[in-house]
Structures are given as C-alpha cells and as structure tokens.
Design a protein around this motif. Structure first.
Motif, PDB file in Angstrom:
ATOM      1  N   UNK A 105       0.839  -1.187   0.000  1.00  0.00           N
ATOM      2  CA  UNK A 105       0.000   0.000   0.000  1.00  0.00           C
ATOM      3  C   UNK A 105       0.876   1.240   0.000  1.00  0.00           C
ATOM      4  N   UNK A 106       0.307   2.317  -0.509  1.00  0.00           N
ATOM      5  CA  UNK A 106       1.015   3.584  -0.572  1.00  0.00           C
ATOM      6  C   UNK A 106       0.207   4.629   0.170  1.00  0.00           C
ATOM      7  N   UNK A 107       0.872   5.381   1.036  1.00  0.00           N
ATOM      8  CA  UNK A 107       0.215   6.447   1.765  1.00  0.00           C
ATOM      9  C   UNK A 107       0.651   7.777   1.159  1.00  0.00           C
ATOM     10  N   UNK A 108      -0.268   8.457   0.467  1.00  0.00           N
ATOM     11  CA  UNK A 108       0.037   9.732  -0.171  1.00  0.00           C
ATOM     12  C   UNK A 108      -0.297  10.857   0.799  1.00  0.00           C
ATOM     13  N   UNK A 109       0.730  11.581   1.249  1.00  0.00           N
ATOM     14  CA  UNK A 109       0.548  12.639   2.241  1.00  0.00           C
ATOM     15  C   UNK A 109       0.778  14.013   1.613  1.00  0.00           C
ATOM     16  N   UNK A 110      -0.230  14.871   1.686  1.00  0.00           N
ATOM     17  CA  UNK A 110      -0.087  16.274   1.306  1.00  0.00           C
ATOM     18  C   UNK A 110      -0.382  17.070   2.568  1.00  0.00           C
ATOM     19  N   UNK A 111       0.689  17.588   3.174  1.00  0.00           N
ATOM     20  CA  UNK A 111       0.566  18.227   4.488  1.00  0.00           C
ATOM     21  C   UNK A 111       1.013  19.681   4.396  1.00  0.00           C
ATOM     22  N   UNK A 112       0.106  20.606   4.731  1.00  0.00           N
ATOM     23  CA  UNK A 112       0.469  22.015   4.730  1.00  0.00           C
ATOM     24  C   UNK A 112       1.327  22.305   5.949  1.00  0.00           C
ATOM     25  N   UNK A 113       2.531  22.818   5.718  1.00  0.00           N
ATOM     26  CA  UNK A 113       3.441  23.070   6.831  1.00  0.00           C
ATOM     27  C   UNK A 113       3.587  24.562   7.137  1.00  0.00           C
ATOM     28  N   UNK A 114       3.095  25.416   6.238  1.00  0.00           N
ATOM     29  CA  UNK A 114       3.149  26.857   6.474  1.00  0.00           C
ATOM     30  C   UNK A 114       1.969  27.500   5.761  1.00  0.00           C
ATOM     31  N   UNK A 115       1.132  28.193   6.516  1.00  0.00           N
ATOM     32  CA  UNK A 115      -0.045  28.832   5.926  1.00  0.00           C
ATOM     33  C   UNK A 115       0.258  30.236   5.428  1.00  0.00           C
ATOM     34  N   UNK A 116       1.519  30.664   5.518  1.00  0.00           N
ATOM     35  CA  UNK A 116       1.889  31.987   5.022  1.00  0.00           C
ATOM     36  C   UNK A 116       1.346  33.104   5.890  1.00  0.00           C
ATOM     37  N   UNK A 117       1.469  34.333   5.397  1.00  0.00           N
ATOM     38  CA  UNK A 117       1.050  35.498   6.174  1.00  0.00           C
ATOM     39  C   UNK A 117      -0.459  35.659   6.204  1.00  0.00           C
ATOM     40  N   UNK A 118      -1.134  35.264   5.110  1.00  0.00           N
ATOM     41  CA  UNK A 118      -2.581  35.423   5.047  1.00  0.00           C
ATOM     42  C   UNK A 118      -3.314  34.108   5.248  1.00  0.00           C
ATOM     43  N   UNK A 119      -2.608  33.008   5.150  1.00  0.00           N
ATOM     44  CA  UNK A 119      -3.264  31.712   5.206  1.00  0.00           C
ATOM     45  C   UNK A 119      -3.885  31.386   3.859  1.00  0.00           C
ATOM     46  N   UNK A 120      -4.108  30.119   3.620  1.00  0.00           N
ATOM     47  CA  UNK A 120      -4.687  29.690   2.349  1.00  0.00           C
ATOM     48  C   UNK A 120      -6.205  29.631   2.508  1.00  0.00           C
ATOM     49  N   UNK A 121      -6.860  30.784   2.365  1.00  0.00           N
ATOM     50  CA  UNK A 121      -8.287  30.900   2.664  1.00  0.00           C
ATOM     51  C   UNK A 121      -9.159  30.365   1.539  1.00  0.00           C
ATOM     52  N   UNK A 122      -8.762  30.548   0.308  1.00  0.00           N
ATOM     53  CA  UNK A 122      -9.578  30.090  -0.803  1.00  0.00           C
ATOM     54  C   UNK A 122      -8.689  29.590  -1.938  1.00  0.00           C
ATOM     55  N   UNK A 123      -9.297  28.786  -2.784  1.00  0.00           N
ATOM     56  CA  UNK A 123      -8.544  28.227  -3.898  1.00  0.00           C
ATOM     57  C   UNK A 123      -8.237  29.307  -4.934  1.00  0.00           C
ATOM     58  N   UNK A 124      -7.119  29.134  -5.623  1.00  0.00           N
ATOM     59  CA  UNK A 124      -6.691  30.079  -6.642  1.00  0.00           C
ATOM     60  C   UNK A 124      -7.287  29.661  -7.984  1.00  0.00           C
ATOM     61  N   UNK A 125      -7.863  30.603  -8.681  1.00  0.00           N
ATOM     62  CA  UNK A 125      -8.471  30.322  -9.986  1.00  0.00           C
ATOM     63  C   UNK A 125      -7.395  30.256 -11.066  1.00  0.00           C
ATOM     64  N   UNK A 126      -7.409  29.185 -11.832  1.00  0.00           N
ATOM     65  CA  UNK A 126      -6.481  29.074 -12.962  1.00  0.00           C
ATOM     66  C   UNK A 126      -6.955  29.913 -14.140  1.00  0.00           C
ATOM     67  N   UNK A 127      -8.230  30.182 -14.175  1.00  0.00           N
ATOM     68  CA  UNK A 127      -8.811  30.892 -15.308  1.00  0.00           C
ATOM     69  C   UNK A 127      -8.350  32.346 -15.374  1.00  0.00           C
ATOM     70  N   UNK A 128      -8.233  32.984 -14.230  1.00  0.00           N
ATOM     71  CA  UNK A 128      -8.002  34.429 -14.200  1.00  0.00           C
ATOM     72  C   UNK A 128      -6.582  34.837 -13.829  1.00  0.00           C
ATOM     73  N   UNK A 129      -5.672  33.884 -13.705  1.00  0.00           N
ATOM     74  CA  UNK A 129      -4.334  34.217 -13.222  1.00  0.00           C
ATOM     75  C   UNK A 129      -3.247  33.589 -14.073  1.00  0.00           C
ATOM     76  N   UNK A 130      -2.025  34.123 -13.924  1.00  0.00           N
ATOM     77  CA  UNK A 130      -0.848  33.567 -14.601  1.00  0.00           C
ATOM     78  C   UNK A 130       0.125  33.049 -13.554  1.00  0.00           C
ATOM     79  N   UNK A 131       0.934  32.078 -13.957  1.00  0.00           N
ATOM     80  CA  UNK A 131       1.779  31.360 -13.003  1.00  0.00           C
ATOM     81  C   UNK A 131       3.210  31.224 -13.507  1.00  0.00           C
ATOM     82  N   UNK A 132       4.135  31.272 -12.553  1.00  0.00           N
ATOM     83  CA  UNK A 132       5.554  31.070 -12.827  1.00  0.00           C
ATOM     84  C   UNK A 132       5.993  29.874 -11.989  1.00  0.00           C
ATOM     85  N   UNK A 133       6.467  28.835 -12.634  1.00  0.00           N
ATOM     86  CA  UNK A 133       6.862  27.588 -11.965  1.00  0.00           C
ATOM     87  C   UNK A 133       8.380  27.498 -11.951  1.00  0.00           C
TER      88      UNK A 133
END
Length: 197
Positions: free
Chosen positions: A23-51
């Motif tokens: 079995x595989x245990x996939x863990x996605x754990x937030x370790x830092x919520x930043x200064x504002x916290x992750x309050x809402x999801x980011x829209x891919x439709x209206x924004x641009x991204x740098x990876x």
C-alpha cells in the motif's frame, strides 16, 4: 471436479496477489499557511503562473542504505508539475534553471506573473523493483510553495510525500514503480486542494 480445482487455484492466486501488494500512503501536508493563510482556492482561469525549480533532493542507495544527491530530481518534479498545469492553463512559465526563492520571486515579478509555484525536492529515490524492500523503496518528498506576486507574500507551503514498492507476486514485481509516479498522484491531490478551474 475440474471446476472446484480451478476455483481453488483462482482463490489461492488472488489471495497471493492481494497479500503481495504493497500500500502507498500519499501525504499532502500544509506546513506553512503563510502570512494570510490559504483561505480560498486560486483560480487558474483568471491568473498567470511562474513555476520554478528549487533544486535537487537526495536519494537512498542500496549499498549500506546511504544517501547521496538525486541529480535531476528537481527537473523531473518540475516537468511533472508543468505538464499537469499546462493541461489546465496556458498562462504558465516554467523556469528550468535552479533558483533561490529570492531569485525566483524576482524572475516571476519581471515576467508579470500573478503567482509563483516554487518546487523543491527533498527525497527522490528510485530503486529497481526487485531491490525494493521495506528499507529501500520508491520515495518522493517535495516542498511546494505558492507566493502571491502582488506583494511577494507566501500563501502556503506543503510537503508532498509518498513511499512504496511495486506490487509483487512471489517476490517478483508485476508493476513498475518510481518517484515520478508517486509525485504525479501527490501533485494531483495538491492541485485539487489549492486550485480551481
């Protein structure tokens, strides 16, 4: 008679296969919520991204279970993230060069991106399937940070981690395993937690 023998063979084979699967245990754990916290999801439709590639991680070796640099692991993780995001938005730039956080923020701002996704590999181990054991296994651990570039603030940092060995029957792998496969599943979970289409 023949039917019951075939049925018995099938039951034994199925039981052996299920018992041999790992079995595989996939863990996605937030370790830092930043200064504002992750309050809402980011829209891919209206924004641009740098990876950005934040660098290679380490890997475990079979000999004495030592650790050494996993060369190219940062690029592998970046490519997976880029291919996934590119399916959902064209407004993305992938930076192949390894950059520090400060350099990445400057590059993203100069590119007029709305958000920076900073990928830093911690562990990227890829043993041959037959060598995979409970002490030496496929493993991926990557830190993903999201920054808002309007004020260069950290939104969140998450650790994506998983480890497993390929499924085996009587000690012989019946599937292939890799940190890439683990990270693909991890990235999908992280994406769904942080972005909306």
């Amino acid at each position: 008679m023949k039917f019951s023998i075939l049925k018995a063979v099938f039951i034994v084979a199925a039981t052996s296969f299920l018992a041999a699967c790992s079995s595989t245990n996939y863990m996605v754990h937030q370790i830092d919520a930043g200064t504002e916290g992750n309050k809402e999801k980011i829209s891919l439709k209206d924004n641009s991204f740098h990876l950005v590639n934040g660098g290679d991680g380490i890997k475990t070796t079979l000999i004495l279970l030592q650790e050494k640099p996993a060369e190219g692991s940062g690029a592998s993780a970046l490519n997976i993230a880029n291919e996934y995001l590119a399916k959902h938005t064209q407004a993305i730039v992938a930076e192949k060069e390894i950059l520090t956080t400060e350099q990445a923020l400057e590059a993203a701002v100069s590119n007029n991106s709305g958000y920076l996704v900073y990928s830093q590999v911690e562990i990227w181990t890829d043993p041959l399937g037959i060598n995979c054991t409970k002490h030496y296994y496929d493993q991926a651990s990557v830190l993903l940070s999201i920054y808002s570039l309007s004020d260069k603030s950290l939104i969140s940092t998450s650790r994506l981690s998983a480890k497993s060995c390929p499924h085996t029957v009587n000690g012989i792998p019946v599937t292939t395993g890799s940190p890439e496969k683990l990270f693909e599943t991890l990235f999908d979970k992280w994406f769904n937690e942080n972005f909306t289409l």
